[in-house]
Design an enzyme around this catalytic site. Structure first.
Site, PDB file in Angstrom:
ATOM      1  CB  SER A 133      -0.787   0.018   1.282  1.00  0.00           C
ATOM      2  OG  SER A 133      -1.669   1.185   1.314  1.00  0.00           O
ATOM      3  CE  LYS A 159      -4.636  -0.261   0.693  1.00  0.00           C
ATOM      4  NZ  LYS A 159      -5.083  -0.861   1.834  1.00  0.00           N
ATOM      5  CG  LEU A 160      -1.687   3.478  -6.703  1.00  0.00           C
ATOM      6  CD1 LEU A 160      -2.058   4.391  -8.122  1.00  0.00           C
ATOM      7  CD2 LEU A 160      -0.096   3.449  -6.619  1.00  0.00           C
ATOM      8  CE  LYS A 161      -3.747   3.712   2.291  1.00  0.00           C
ATOM      9  NZ  LYS A 161      -4.875   3.124   3.013  1.00  0.00           N
ATOM     10  CG  ASP A 186      -7.727   2.322   0.953  1.00  0.00           C
ATOM     11  OD1 ASP A 186      -8.584   2.566   1.217  1.00  0.00           O
ATOM     12  OD2 ASP A 186      -7.004   1.720   1.937  1.00  0.00           O
ATOM     13  CG  ASN A 188      -8.018   4.946   3.849  1.00  0.00           C
ATOM     14  OD1 ASN A 188      -6.764   5.020   3.352  1.00  0.00           O
ATOM     15  ND2 ASN A 188      -8.157   4.035   5.100  1.00  0.00           N
ATOM     16  CD  GLU A 211      -8.365  -1.027   1.134  1.00  0.00           C
ATOM     17  OE1 GLU A 211      -7.559  -1.431   0.303  1.00  0.00           O
ATOM     18  OE2 GLU A 211      -8.413  -1.047   2.258  1.00  0.00           O
ATOM     19  CG  ASP A 236     -10.095  -0.950   5.345  1.00  0.00           C
ATOM     20  OD1 ASP A 236     -10.387  -1.574   6.598  1.00  0.00           O
ATOM     21  OD2 ASP A 236      -8.800  -0.572   5.081  1.00  0.00           O
ATOM     22  CE  LYS A 260      -7.066  -2.314   7.270  1.00  0.00           C
ATOM     23  NZ  LYS A 260      -7.095  -0.973   7.117  1.00  0.00           N
ATOM     24  N   GLY A 288      -3.899  -4.427   6.580  1.00  0.00           N
ATOM     25  CA  GLY A 288      -2.773  -4.138   7.676  1.00  0.00           C
ATOM     26  C   GLY A 288      -2.991  -2.655   8.190  1.00  0.00           C
TER      27      GLY A 288
END
Ligand code: OSB
Ligand code: MG
Length: 367
Positions: A133, A159-161, A186, A188, A211, A236, A260, A288
């Protein structure tokens, strides 16, 4: 979980707060982390046997409502005293604190019986596929350099934020440079339902999944978004329990689930989610929380279960730290990592590393 019914009951629990600097600041849509600020739970039995767990909570309550200081207090004042007397703590919430204690007690128990955590949970493989990530970068050349480094190291998924304003162009540039890698993003929880049209433009980049685009409690919002999008949604933050996971699958809010153990309150709940997702044909992968080797070891054991069918955020120690708390975890050139096979989580914090990184220690004993 209480201490009752365990072959190895703890007579003391030590809470050890550690701070480990990251090799590189990790930026997400909710903030930038420069160090891992974690609590280790050390469950101790009279015979010298001990079990270890790591609390996934971060220094500030931005990923979820938990944070390190709060987790330390709820462990010290409620969860650990209840476990030591074999009573039910009655505590609501605080999934990450509960998960850390459960992990330590289970590790103690399994070490006393000589059983590995992977075997205990029902693992079926001795190596797992690893992804990485990557945090948000202002400079896209630096991001491309990072992608190159981990692709060359064999990682099986990048995975790119992302965040609003730093999304489509970032993905376009990375995809152009790496046309055939397994790529995901992702958010968030950084987007609103009204941003659905914008998010749909991600469909042109062949992502394995997007995500957590929307807020934690947006079960129906995610279902609406998924209906209008080809790219699978992976949840997530939303998946806080097996009950929520079942509801998410039922309303088709996602096609993939990130599990998680900390977020869902422990390994037992994580296995329940694994099982119900498997029954519904939904693949899962192990997320993670930038854990040290203690948390990573438990994540690897979990990722050895059969329905963990996608590469996890189970990266090598060197992706996070110059020096880990445990012997370093290493990703082989084929992008896989060995699942620890020793008793319990199979690793322990190295005494010299604990000495270097521990900033606070608190012992709680049976009265
Ligand atoms: O959303 O998956 C996330 C790290 C901290 C908090 C939340 C997340 C992450 C990561 C990195 O993406 C996971 C890891 O490498 O441990
Ligand atoms: Mg995530």
């Amino acid at each position: 979980m209480t201490a009752e019914g365990l072959a190895a009951s703890p007579n003391a629990v030590e809470l050890i707060r550690v701070r480990l600097p990251f090799v590189r600041p990790f930026r997400t849509s909710f903030g930038t982390e420069t160090e891992k600020d974690a609590i280790l739970v050390r469950a101790m039995a009279g015979d010298g046997l001990e079990g270890w767990g790591e609390c996934a909570a971060m220094a500030a309550p931005r990923y979820s409502g938990e944070w390190t200081d709060g987790a330390l207090l709820v462990l010290r004042d409620f969860l650990v005293p209840a476990a030591l007397t074999g009573s039910d703590s009655g505590v609501r919430g605080h999934a990450m604190a509960k998960a850390a204690l459960e992990a330590a007690l289970l590790d103690l128990e399994l070490r006393s019986r000589g059983v590995s955590l992977a075997a205990h949970l029902g693992g079926v493989r001795d190596r797992v596929e690893c992804g990485v990530s990557l945090g948000i970068e202002d400079d896209l050349d630096i991001l491309l350099e990072q992608v190159r480094r981990f692709v060359d190291a064999g990682y099986r998924r990048i995975k790119l934020k992302i965040e609003p304003e730093r999304d489509i162009e970032v993905v376009r540039v990375v995809r152009a440079g790496f046309p055939s890698i397994s790529l995901t993003v992702d958010a968030n929880a950084a987007y609103r339902v009204e941003g659905a049209d914008h998010l749909r433009t991600l469909d042109e980049f062949g992502l394995d999944y997007v995500e957590q685009p929307l807020g934690e409690d947006e079960l129906l919002g995610h279902a609406d978004l998924q209906r209008g999008m080809n790219t699978p949604i992976c949840l997530d933050e939303t998946i806080t329990s097996a009950t929520v996971a079942a509801d998410a699958i039922r309303v088709e809010a996602c096609r993939v689930i990130n599990i998680k153990p900390g977020r869902v309150g422990g390994l037992r709940e994580a296995v329940r989610i694994h099982d119900l997702a498997e029954a519904a044909g939904i693949p899962v992968w192990c997320g993670g929380m930038l854990e040290t080797g203690v948390g990573r070891a438990a994540n690897l054991a979990l990722a050895s279960l059969p329905n963990f069918r996608l590469p996890g955020d189970t990266s090598g120690s060197d992706r996070y730290f110059h020096r880990d708390l445990t012997e370093p975890f290493v990703v082989d050139p084929d992008g896989t990592m060995a699942v620890p096979d020793g008793p319990g989580i199979g690793v322990h914090p190295l005494p010299e590393a604990l000495k270097e990184f521990a900033v606070q220690r608190e012992m709680i004993r049976t009265a």
